[in-house]
Design an enzyme around this catalytic site. Structure first.
Site, PDB file in Angstrom:
ATOM      1  N   HIS A  81      31.744  -2.490  25.662  1.00 25.32           N
ATOM      2  CA  HIS A  81      30.341  -2.807  25.392  1.00 25.32           C
ATOM      3  C   HIS A  81      29.659  -1.658  24.687  1.00 25.32           C
ATOM      4  CE1 HIS A  81      30.641  -1.062  29.436  1.00 25.32           C
ATOM      5  NE2 HIS A  81      29.460  -0.504  29.219  1.00 25.32           N
ATOM      6  N   ARG A 136      20.080  -7.950  28.250  1.00 27.45           N
ATOM      7  CA  ARG A 136      19.377  -6.743  28.687  1.00 27.45           C
ATOM      8  C   ARG A 136      20.119  -6.077  29.840  1.00 27.45           C
ATOM      9  NH1 ARG A 136      14.736  -7.180  25.814  1.00 27.45           N
ATOM     10  NH2 ARG A 136      13.922  -9.300  25.641  1.00 27.45           N
ATOM     11  N   ASP A 137      20.190  -4.743  29.766  1.00 23.43           N
ATOM     12  CA  ASP A 137      20.798  -3.990  30.860  1.00 23.43           C
ATOM     13  C   ASP A 137      19.945  -4.144  32.117  1.00 23.43           C
ATOM     14  OD1 ASP A 137      22.941  -1.319  30.875  1.00 23.43           O
ATOM     15  OD2 ASP A 137      21.573  -1.598  32.579  1.00 23.43           O
ATOM     16  N   ILE A 138      20.598  -4.327  33.255  1.00 25.61           N
ATOM     17  CA  ILE A 138      19.895  -4.556  34.518  1.00 25.61           C
ATOM     18  C   ILE A 138      19.193  -3.279  35.011  1.00 25.61           C
ATOM     19  CG2 ILE A 138      21.735  -3.988  36.184  1.00 25.61           C
ATOM     20  CD1 ILE A 138      21.145  -6.739  37.492  1.00 25.61           C
ATOM     21  N   ASN A 150      30.564   4.134  26.238  1.00 27.03           N
ATOM     22  CA  ASN A 150      31.178   5.020  27.220  1.00 27.03           C
ATOM     23  C   ASN A 150      32.643   4.632  27.423  1.00 27.03           C
ATOM     24  OD1 ASN A 150      28.690   6.297  27.719  1.00 27.03           O
ATOM     25  ND2 ASN A 150      28.086   4.693  29.151  1.00 27.03           N
ATOM     26  N   VAL A 204      31.842  -0.507  33.728  1.00 24.33           N
ATOM     27  CA  VAL A 204      32.299  -1.895  33.569  1.00 24.33           C
ATOM     28  C   VAL A 204      33.389  -1.894  32.502  1.00 24.33           C
ATOM     29  CG1 VAL A 204      31.650  -4.250  32.974  1.00 24.33           C
ATOM     30  CG2 VAL A 204      30.017  -2.794  34.206  1.00 24.33           C
ATOM     31  N   HIS A 212      25.879   0.062  24.164  1.00 22.12           N
ATOM     32  CA  HIS A 212      24.487   0.151  24.617  1.00 22.12           C
ATOM     33  C   HIS A 212      23.598   0.376  23.397  1.00 22.12           C
ATOM     34  CE1 HIS A 212      25.402   1.193  28.997  1.00 22.12           C
ATOM     35  NE2 HIS A 212      26.569   1.452  28.421  1.00 22.12           N
TER      36      HIS A 212
HETATM   37  P1  AMP Z   1      28.775   1.588  31.391  1.00 22.20           P
HETATM   38  O1  AMP Z   1      28.352   2.568  32.455  1.00 22.20           O
HETATM   39  O2  AMP Z   1      28.807   2.135  30.010  1.00 22.20           O
HETATM   40  O3  AMP Z   1      30.074   0.891  31.779  1.00 22.20           O
HETATM   41  O4  AMP Z   1      27.640   0.493  31.347  1.00 22.20           O
HETATM   42  C1  AMP Z   1      27.557  -0.571  32.228  1.00 22.20           C
HETATM   43  C2  AMP Z   1      26.131  -1.026  32.225  1.00 22.20           C
HETATM   44  O5  AMP Z   1      26.077  -2.332  32.773  1.00 22.20           O
HETATM   45  C3  AMP Z   1      25.180  -0.158  33.045  1.00 22.20           C
HETATM   46  O6  AMP Z   1      24.174   0.385  32.184  1.00 22.20           O
HETATM   47  C4  AMP Z   1      24.605  -1.123  34.071  1.00 22.20           C
HETATM   48  O7  AMP Z   1      23.250  -0.897  34.353  1.00 22.20           O
HETATM   49  C5  AMP Z   1      24.839  -2.463  33.409  1.00 22.20           C
HETATM   50  N1  AMP Z   1      24.951  -3.608  34.294  1.00 22.20           N
HETATM   51  C6  AMP Z   1      25.630  -3.688  35.466  1.00 22.20           C
HETATM   52  N2  AMP Z   1      25.514  -4.916  35.990  1.00 22.20           N
HETATM   53  C7  AMP Z   1      24.752  -5.642  35.124  1.00 22.20           C
HETATM   54  C8  AMP Z   1      24.268  -6.987  35.111  1.00 22.20           C
HETATM   55  N3  AMP Z   1      24.568  -7.861  36.080  1.00 22.20           N
HETATM   56  N4  AMP Z   1      23.493  -7.378  34.076  1.00 22.20           N
HETATM   57  C9  AMP Z   1      23.183  -6.506  33.098  1.00 22.20           C
HETATM   58  N5  AMP Z   1      23.610  -5.231  33.043  1.00 22.20           N
HETATM   59  C10 AMP Z   1      24.383  -4.804  34.053  1.00 22.20           C
END
Ligand code: AMP
Length: 114
Positions: free
Chosen positions: A100, A29-31, A87, A96, A102
């Site tokens: 990945h 799950r996204d944080i 993205n 990140v 979403h």
């Molecule tokens: P992006 O902006 O496409 O690189 O997505 C990165 C996603 O990672 C964002 O939606 C963040 O909310 C999510 N994220 C960052 N840190 C964590 C974490 N520790 N656990 C879960 N999701 C995270």
């Protein structure tokens, strides 16, 4: 590619709310959820961005998409519908740098996206 947050989650070095795993894909799950369901699907193979994909990575990307679609079906959101987002780099909003996908579901999505 440098070590990333998601690589640490894959290695269980930092906690995450893991909802699915197979030999190629981990999902958690996204944080900072942007929908009632917001799950990130990451390949266990470290690939930084969509720009770094080669022909040999096609099965990995296929597994990622299939895992997300199957998860949506299993969770009962597939018929209502959902959105998948990948993205890439600064203008895409990537933060990140471990590939990945979403999966967003549980509400109507808007178009165009912000
Ligand atoms: P992006 O902006 O496409 O690189 O997505 C990165 C996603 O990672 C964002 O939606 C963040 O909310 C999510 N994220 C960052 N840190 C964590 C974490 N520790 N656990 C879960 N999701 C995270």
């Amino acid at each position: 590619m440098t070590d990333t947050l998601f690589a640490k989650i894959i290695r269980r070095e930092i906690p995450a709310d893991i909802v699915y795993e197979d030999d190629a894909v981990l999902a958690f799950r996204d944080i900072n959820p942007q929908a009632p369901m917001h799950v990130l699907f990451v390949p266990k193979t470290p690939i930084a961005t969509l720009n770094d994909l080669g022909e040999a990575d096609a099965p990995t990307v296929g597994r990622l998409v299939l895992a997300a679609a199957n998860y949506a079906k299993a969770q009962g959101v597939a018929d209502d519908g959902y959105r998948v987002v990948m993205n890439c780099n600064r203008n895409g909003g990537q933060t990140v740098f471990h590939l990945h996908l979403h999966l967003l579901a549980g509400r109507a999505m808007h178009w165009p996206p912000g």
